[in-house]
Motif scaffolding. Structure first.
Motif, PDB file in Angstrom:
ATOM      1  N   GLN A 126      18.802  19.087 -33.706  1.00 52.05           N
ATOM      2  CA  GLN A 126      19.996  19.760 -34.213  1.00 52.05           C
ATOM      3  C   GLN A 126      20.212  19.438 -35.688  1.00 52.05           C
ATOM      4  OE1 GLN A 126      21.949  22.031 -32.509  1.00 52.05           O
ATOM      5  NE2 GLN A 126      22.789  22.376 -34.533  1.00 52.05           N
ATOM      6  N   LYS A 127      20.001  18.192 -36.074  1.00 55.13           N
ATOM      7  CA  LYS A 127      20.145  17.804 -37.486  1.00 55.13           C
ATOM      8  C   LYS A 127      19.108  18.516 -38.355  1.00 55.13           C
ATOM      9  CE  LYS A 127      22.227  13.335 -36.651  1.00 55.13           C
ATOM     10  NZ  LYS A 127      22.040  11.895 -36.564  1.00 55.13           N
ATOM     11  N   LEU A 128      17.889  18.585 -37.865  1.00 53.24           N
ATOM     12  CA  LEU A 128      16.839  19.286 -38.616  1.00 53.24           C
ATOM     13  C   LEU A 128      17.150  20.775 -38.730  1.00 53.24           C
ATOM     14  CD1 LEU A 128      13.685  17.530 -37.124  1.00 53.24           C
ATOM     15  CD2 LEU A 128      14.563  17.295 -39.471  1.00 53.24           C
ATOM     16  N   SER A 129      17.682  21.347 -37.672  1.00 54.83           N
ATOM     17  CA  SER A 129      18.079  22.759 -37.686  1.00 54.83           C
ATOM     18  C   SER A 129      19.182  22.992 -38.707  1.00 54.83           C
ATOM     19  CB  SER A 129      18.544  23.170 -36.279  1.00 54.83           C
ATOM     20  OG  SER A 129      19.162  24.433 -36.298  1.00 54.83           O
ATOM     21  N   ASN A 130      20.167  22.122 -38.700  1.00 56.71           N
ATOM     22  CA  ASN A 130      21.275  22.248 -39.660  1.00 56.71           C
ATOM     23  C   ASN A 130      20.773  22.119 -41.095  1.00 56.71           C
ATOM     24  OD1 ASN A 130      23.038  22.565 -37.529  1.00 56.71           O
ATOM     25  ND2 ASN A 130      23.768  20.454 -37.580  1.00 56.71           N
ATOM     26  N   ALA A 131      19.873  21.169 -41.327  1.00 52.72           N
ATOM     27  CA  ALA A 131      19.319  20.979 -42.677  1.00 52.72           C
ATOM     28  C   ALA A 131      18.552  22.219 -43.125  1.00 52.72           C
ATOM     29  CB  ALA A 131      18.421  19.746 -42.711  1.00 52.72           C
ATOM     30  N   GLY A 133      19.041  25.282 -42.089  1.00 53.90           N
ATOM     31  CA  GLY A 133      20.037  26.334 -42.318  1.00 53.90           C
ATOM     32  C   GLY A 133      20.782  26.153 -43.628  1.00 53.90           C
ATOM     33  N   GLU A 134      21.132  24.912 -43.944  1.00 55.17           N
ATOM     34  CA  GLU A 134      21.835  24.636 -45.199  1.00 55.17           C
ATOM     35  C   GLU A 134      20.944  24.934 -46.402  1.00 55.17           C
ATOM     36  OE1 GLU A 134      23.168  20.595 -44.841  1.00 55.17           O
ATOM     37  OE2 GLU A 134      24.504  21.103 -43.168  1.00 55.17           O
ATOM     38  N   VAL A 149      18.086  39.404 -47.980  1.00 57.86           N
ATOM     39  CA  VAL A 149      17.206  39.771 -46.869  1.00 57.86           C
ATOM     40  C   VAL A 149      16.391  38.557 -46.423  1.00 57.86           C
ATOM     41  CG1 VAL A 149      15.152  40.654 -48.096  1.00 57.86           C
ATOM     42  CG2 VAL A 149      15.832  41.651 -45.931  1.00 57.86           C
ATOM     43  N   ARG A 150      15.962  37.740 -47.371  1.00 52.64           N
ATOM     44  CA  ARG A 150      15.204  36.528 -47.025  1.00 52.64           C
ATOM     45  C   ARG A 150      16.099  35.563 -46.231  1.00 52.64           C
ATOM     46  NH1 ARG A 150      12.369  35.641 -51.398  1.00 52.64           N
ATOM     47  NH2 ARG A 150      14.111  34.786 -52.571  1.00 52.64           N
ATOM     48  N   PHE A 151      17.345  35.413 -46.656  1.00 51.89           N
ATOM     49  CA  PHE A 151      18.292  34.548 -45.948  1.00 51.89           C
ATOM     50  C   PHE A 151      18.507  35.040 -44.519  1.00 51.89           C
ATOM     51  CE2 PHE A 151      22.682  33.991 -44.496  1.00 51.89           C
ATOM     52  CZ  PHE A 151      22.724  32.609 -44.376  1.00 51.89           C
ATOM     53  N   ARG A 152      18.694  36.338 -44.363  1.00 57.39           N
ATOM     54  CA  ARG A 152      18.934  36.882 -43.021  1.00 57.39           C
ATOM     55  C   ARG A 152      17.731  36.672 -42.109  1.00 57.39           C
ATOM     56  NH1 ARG A 152      21.116  42.715 -43.289  1.00 57.39           N
ATOM     57  NH2 ARG A 152      21.449  42.290 -41.093  1.00 57.39           N
ATOM     58  N   ILE A 153      16.537  36.891 -42.635  1.00 53.79           N
ATOM     59  CA  ILE A 153      15.321  36.687 -41.841  1.00 53.79           C
ATOM     60  C   ILE A 153      15.185  35.213 -41.480  1.00 53.79           C
ATOM     61  CG2 ILE A 153      12.792  36.719 -41.905  1.00 53.79           C
ATOM     62  CD1 ILE A 153      13.066  39.308 -43.637  1.00 53.79           C
ATOM     63  N   GLU A 154      15.343  34.360 -42.478  1.00 50.35           N
ATOM     64  CA  GLU A 154      15.180  32.930 -42.221  1.00 50.35           C
ATOM     65  C   GLU A 154      16.257  32.406 -41.271  1.00 50.35           C
ATOM     66  OE1 GLU A 154      13.948  28.905 -44.552  1.00 50.35           O
ATOM     67  OE2 GLU A 154      15.225  30.319 -45.636  1.00 50.35           O
ATOM     68  N   ASP A 159      17.576  30.401 -35.864  1.00 48.99           N
ATOM     69  CA  ASP A 159      18.315  30.586 -34.620  1.00 48.99           C
ATOM     70  C   ASP A 159      17.367  30.742 -33.429  1.00 48.99           C
ATOM     71  OD1 ASP A 159      20.778  31.005 -33.094  1.00 48.99           O
ATOM     72  OD2 ASP A 159      20.075  33.081 -32.918  1.00 48.99           O
ATOM     73  N   GLN A 160      16.291  31.502 -33.607  1.00 48.70           N
ATOM     74  CA  GLN A 160      15.342  31.700 -32.510  1.00 48.70           C
ATOM     75  C   GLN A 160      14.592  30.412 -32.174  1.00 48.70           C
ATOM     76  OE1 GLN A 160      15.601  34.375 -30.739  1.00 48.70           O
ATOM     77  NE2 GLN A 160      17.055  35.153 -32.238  1.00 48.70           N
ATOM     78  N   ILE A 161      14.249  29.629 -33.178  1.00 49.45           N
ATOM     79  CA  ILE A 161      13.568  28.356 -32.938  1.00 49.45           C
ATOM     80  C   ILE A 161      14.528  27.407 -32.204  1.00 49.45           C
ATOM     81  CG2 ILE A 161      12.486  26.337 -34.012  1.00 49.45           C
ATOM     82  CD1 ILE A 161      10.749  28.821 -34.238  1.00 49.45           C
ATOM     83  N   ARG A 162      15.784  27.446 -32.568  1.00 49.66           N
ATOM     84  CA  ARG A 162      16.798  26.639 -31.871  1.00 49.66           C
ATOM     85  C   ARG A 162      16.877  27.056 -30.399  1.00 49.66           C
ATOM     86  NH1 ARG A 162      21.311  28.050 -34.623  1.00 49.66           N
ATOM     87  NH2 ARG A 162      20.672  26.798 -36.382  1.00 49.66           N
ATOM     88  N   ARG A 163      16.867  28.358 -30.151  1.00 47.51           N
ATOM     89  CA  ARG A 163      16.883  28.864 -28.772  1.00 47.51           C
ATOM     90  C   ARG A 163      15.615  28.462 -28.020  1.00 47.51           C
ATOM     91  NH1 ARG A 163      17.527  34.923 -28.591  1.00 47.51           N
ATOM     92  NH2 ARG A 163      17.441  34.514 -26.365  1.00 47.51           N
ATOM     93  N   LEU A 164      14.487  28.437 -28.721  1.00 46.36           N
ATOM     94  CA  LEU A 164      13.236  28.014 -28.103  1.00 46.36           C
ATOM     95  C   LEU A 164      13.368  26.569 -27.623  1.00 46.36           C
ATOM     96  CD1 LEU A 164       9.768  28.948 -29.435  1.00 46.36           C
ATOM     97  CD2 LEU A 164      10.159  26.699 -28.492  1.00 46.36           C
ATOM     98  N   TYR A 165      13.937  25.705 -28.460  1.00 48.18           N
ATOM     99  CA  TYR A 165      14.119  24.317 -28.041  1.00 48.18           C
ATOM    100  C   TYR A 165      15.056  24.231 -26.831  1.00 48.18           C
ATOM    101  CZ  TYR A 165      15.412  19.476 -27.665  1.00 48.18           C
ATOM    102  OH  TYR A 165      15.671  18.232 -27.145  1.00 48.18           O
TER     103      TYR A 165
END
Length: 178
Positions: A126-131, A133-134, A149-154, A159-165
């Motif tokens: 979760q911390k790595l995900s937040n970092a 995202g920030e 557009v790059r921000f939206r894709i990233e 979000d999808q990688i978070r869901r994968l976890y």
């Protein structure tokens, strides 16, 4: 997804067909077992195996549908991620991939301790995900015309990688009996 070609994405989609086939075969086999007279322990084990199979299939679908879609969107919009952006997201992506590898090893070896250890990585991931995202959000303040557009894709990839976890963690909990 953050790099690679359309052909790479096509290969990922083709792999999901194999995952879907294996999922169906596993469920067929478990259905055959379910017709036998099973005790409470065996019934619980069967339910756990169905849960694990469903989460593995959900991971395949998430990759094939959602992550591949972001990869295609990146290609359609000619979006390139800088090495710096790749490096800031890499610890998160690698942590989730390692969790997936470890939960598959725990499944193969029936290693409840390893499965529990994968589940316990939740706060770190979760911390790595937040970092990640920030760091992605910081780029919105740059003058780069592709930044939105790059921000939206990233953001969608994160979000999808978070869901994968989330699915990996559910598999780990099932193996660990939590």
């Amino acid at each position: 997804v953050v790099e690679g070609t359309g052909e790479d994405l096509d290969r990922i989609v083709a792999m999901d067909d194999d995952v879907d086939h294996l999922h169906a075969e596993i469920l067929n086999y478990l259905g055959v077992l379910a017709r036998e007279e099973l005790g409470t322990t065996e019934t619980k084990r069967l339910e756990t195996e169905v849960e694990i199979a469903n989460n593995l299939e959900a991971i395949g679908d998430l990759i094939e549908t959602n992550l591949v879609a972001q990869g295609r969107r990146r290609l359609e919009n000619n979006v390139e991620f800088s090495e710096k952006r790749k490096e800031t997201g890499r610890p998160f992506y690698e942590a989730v991939v390692l969790a997936l590898v470890d939960v598959l090893k725990a499944l193969a070896d029936e290693d409840q301790a390893l499965a529990q250890e994968v589940v316990s990585r939740k706060d770190r991931i979760q911390k790595l995900s937040n970092a990640a995202g920030e760091a992605s959000a910081e780029e919105l303040f740059s003058g780069d015309p592709e930044r939105v557009v790059r921000f939206r894709i990233e953001s969608d990839i994160i979000d999808q990688i978070r869901r994968l976890y989330y699915h990996v963690k559910r598999i780990g909990k099932a193996i660990a009996g939590v």
